[in-house]
Design a protein around this motif. Sequence first.
Motif, mmCIF file in Angstrom:
data_model
loop_
_atom_site.group_PDB
_atom_site.id
_atom_site.type_symbol
_atom_site.label_atom_id
_atom_site.label_comp_id
_atom_site.label_asym_id
_atom_site.label_seq_id
_atom_site.Cartn_x
_atom_site.Cartn_y
_atom_site.Cartn_z
ATOM 1 N N PHE A 195 41.053 25.342 -56.191
ATOM 2 C CA PHE A 195 40.281 26.517 -55.826
ATOM 3 C C PHE A 195 39.232 26.859 -56.889
ATOM 4 O O PHE A 195 38.189 27.441 -56.559
ATOM 5 C CB PHE A 195 41.207 27.708 -55.601
ATOM 6 N N TYR A 196 39.515 26.551 -58.129
ATOM 7 C CA TYR A 196 38.524 26.812 -59.186
ATOM 8 C C TYR A 196 37.275 25.960 -58.972
ATOM 9 O O TYR A 196 36.137 26.437 -59.127
ATOM 10 C CB TYR A 196 39.136 26.531 -60.559
ATOM 11 N N ALA A 197 37.478 24.707 -58.592
ATOM 12 C CA ALA A 197 36.335 23.816 -58.345
ATOM 13 C C ALA A 197 35.557 24.257 -57.109
ATOM 14 O O ALA A 197 34.326 24.168 -57.071
ATOM 15 C CB ALA A 197 36.823 22.380 -58.176
ATOM 16 N N ILE A 198 36.269 24.735 -56.086
ATOM 17 C CA ILE A 198 35.601 25.200 -54.874
ATOM 18 C C ILE A 198 34.665 26.363 -55.189
ATOM 19 O O ILE A 198 33.535 26.430 -54.695
ATOM 20 C CB ILE A 198 36.638 25.610 -53.819
ATOM 21 N N LEU A 199 35.128 27.270 -56.033
ATOM 22 C CA LEU A 199 34.295 28.415 -56.413
ATOM 23 C C LEU A 199 33.285 28.063 -57.500
ATOM 24 O O LEU A 199 32.313 28.789 -57.696
ATOM 25 C CB LEU A 199 35.181 29.560 -56.905
ATOM 26 N N GLY A 200 33.540 26.954 -58.208
ATOM 27 C CA GLY A 200 32.635 26.567 -59.287
ATOM 28 C C GLY A 200 32.836 27.388 -60.541
ATOM 29 O O GLY A 200 31.860 27.702 -61.244
ATOM 30 N N VAL A 201 34.086 27.784 -60.847
ATOM 31 C CA VAL A 201 34.385 28.571 -62.042
ATOM 32 C C VAL A 201 35.438 27.850 -62.879
ATOM 33 O O VAL A 201 36.142 26.964 -62.396
ATOM 34 C CB VAL A 201 34.899 29.985 -61.670
ATOM 35 N N GLU A 202 35.532 28.258 -64.134
ATOM 36 C CA GLU A 202 36.552 27.706 -65.023
ATOM 37 C C GLU A 202 37.901 28.345 -64.733
ATOM 38 O O GLU A 202 37.975 29.435 -64.147
ATOM 39 C CB GLU A 202 36.173 27.941 -66.488
ATOM 40 N N ILE A 203 38.981 27.681 -65.166
ATOM 41 C CA ILE A 203 40.321 28.192 -64.907
ATOM 42 C C ILE A 203 40.576 29.509 -65.635
ATOM 43 O O ILE A 203 41.417 30.307 -65.241
ATOM 44 C CB ILE A 203 41.389 27.128 -65.308
ATOM 45 N N GLU A 204 39.784 29.768 -66.684
ATOM 46 C CA GLU A 204 39.939 31.021 -67.448
ATOM 47 C C GLU A 204 39.095 32.151 -66.873
ATOM 48 O O GLU A 204 39.085 33.267 -67.409
ATOM 49 C CB GLU A 204 39.543 30.807 -68.910
#
Length: 292
Positions: free
Chosen positions: A11-20
């Motif tokens: 889901f982080y990659a789908i949104l394009g954000v880091e895990i933090e």
Amino acid sequence: MTSKKYSDVNFYAILGVEIEADETAIRKAYRKKALECHPDKNPDNPKAAELFHELSKALEILTDKAARTAYDNVWKAKKAAELRNKQLDSKRQKLKADLEKREREVQNTLQQTGRTFRTVYKSDEDVLQEQIERIRREGSRLLEEEQAMLREQLQKTLVEHMNQQTRNDSTYRLKIKWKAEKKDPLNGGYNNENLITYLKKYGDIVALVMSKKCGSALVEFKTVESAEMALSYEKGLVENPLNFEWIVPPSDTTNQRKATVTSTDYEDLVMRKLRQAEERKKLIEQLQKEDL
């Protein structure tokens, strides 16, 4: 995403954000991507609808503290297991796979016969699924707020596009007339080149079409301001002045239109854009056949 386990989706990659990423960054990323792939903007693209669904699920899970913790545990465990597998040689990987297969078979047998372990163990996958079911039952207030804001933004964008399209369709076009005898080889002193020279100082010209009959033409400007200045100030040749008039008089459609549109209006907008080039072509052909 129904065919995938949530633990298999990043889901982080789908949104394009880091895990933090914090909640603010997650919501910002959701708005940007959801606006681009919203089904109403992409009615003929099934992949857009699928991505929009995945974005919505990502927002639900990653902005819910308990669900995000469960998801992170599953995701981190999955990545750690992948790393360990890469470090094992082929024989040990096969042995590990065989052991896991036998464990699953034993577990399935126990479930089918109604027998259970004395101590019920919940895997990270089980915890994540419970959290997802909870969100499904309770609903996500944040997701509802974001999607309401998204619909409002889409409607605003649609109104702006439709207003712009309306202006482009009619209010920038002027008829031009001047005195010229029938079959005058000089056309009263005007031709395509010198008309453009007279008119281009007011702004960009989209098209200028000379009628087959003498003494008339049509000009389309890129902006309404350019058309208004040409109509007010341009006279052409002193001995044979130009006369301008609107094809359709401009009106304050932007302020008069109400921003009460639905998602079905997007289809109408797309069709209007597709028809614009064809309408211009037909108008030019008509001008060439008829006297303005």
